[in-house]
Design a protein around this motif. Structure first.
Motif: not given
Length: 68
Positions: A15-23
């Motif tokens: 029930g959780i959205n996990t979004g990421w941006w890495t670099g």
């Protein structure tokens, strides 16, 4: 005035959205490594969740004067 080398990601679990941006970002003031992770309750879905990863990170860079 800068170059971004990055990867986004998104998963849905329990029930959780996990979004990421890495670099990393290269600019006239140096090179900076970054990782941004956002969590969202799927019952409160926002249509801008996908864009938030980048938008929030870029606001932090502006606050830190990494970008203009």
């Amino acid at each position: 005035d800068y170059t971004i080398h990055a990867k986004t990601g998104w998963t849905r679990e329990n029930g959780i959205n996990t979004g990421w941006w890495t670099g990393y970002i290269e600019g006239k003031n140096g090179t900076y490594i970054f990782a941004t992770r956002l969590l969202q309750d799927r019952s409160l879905n926002r249509t801008d969740f996908g864009n938030c990863r980048k938008d929030i990170t870029k606001r932090v860079w502006k606050d830190l004067q990494i970008i203009n």
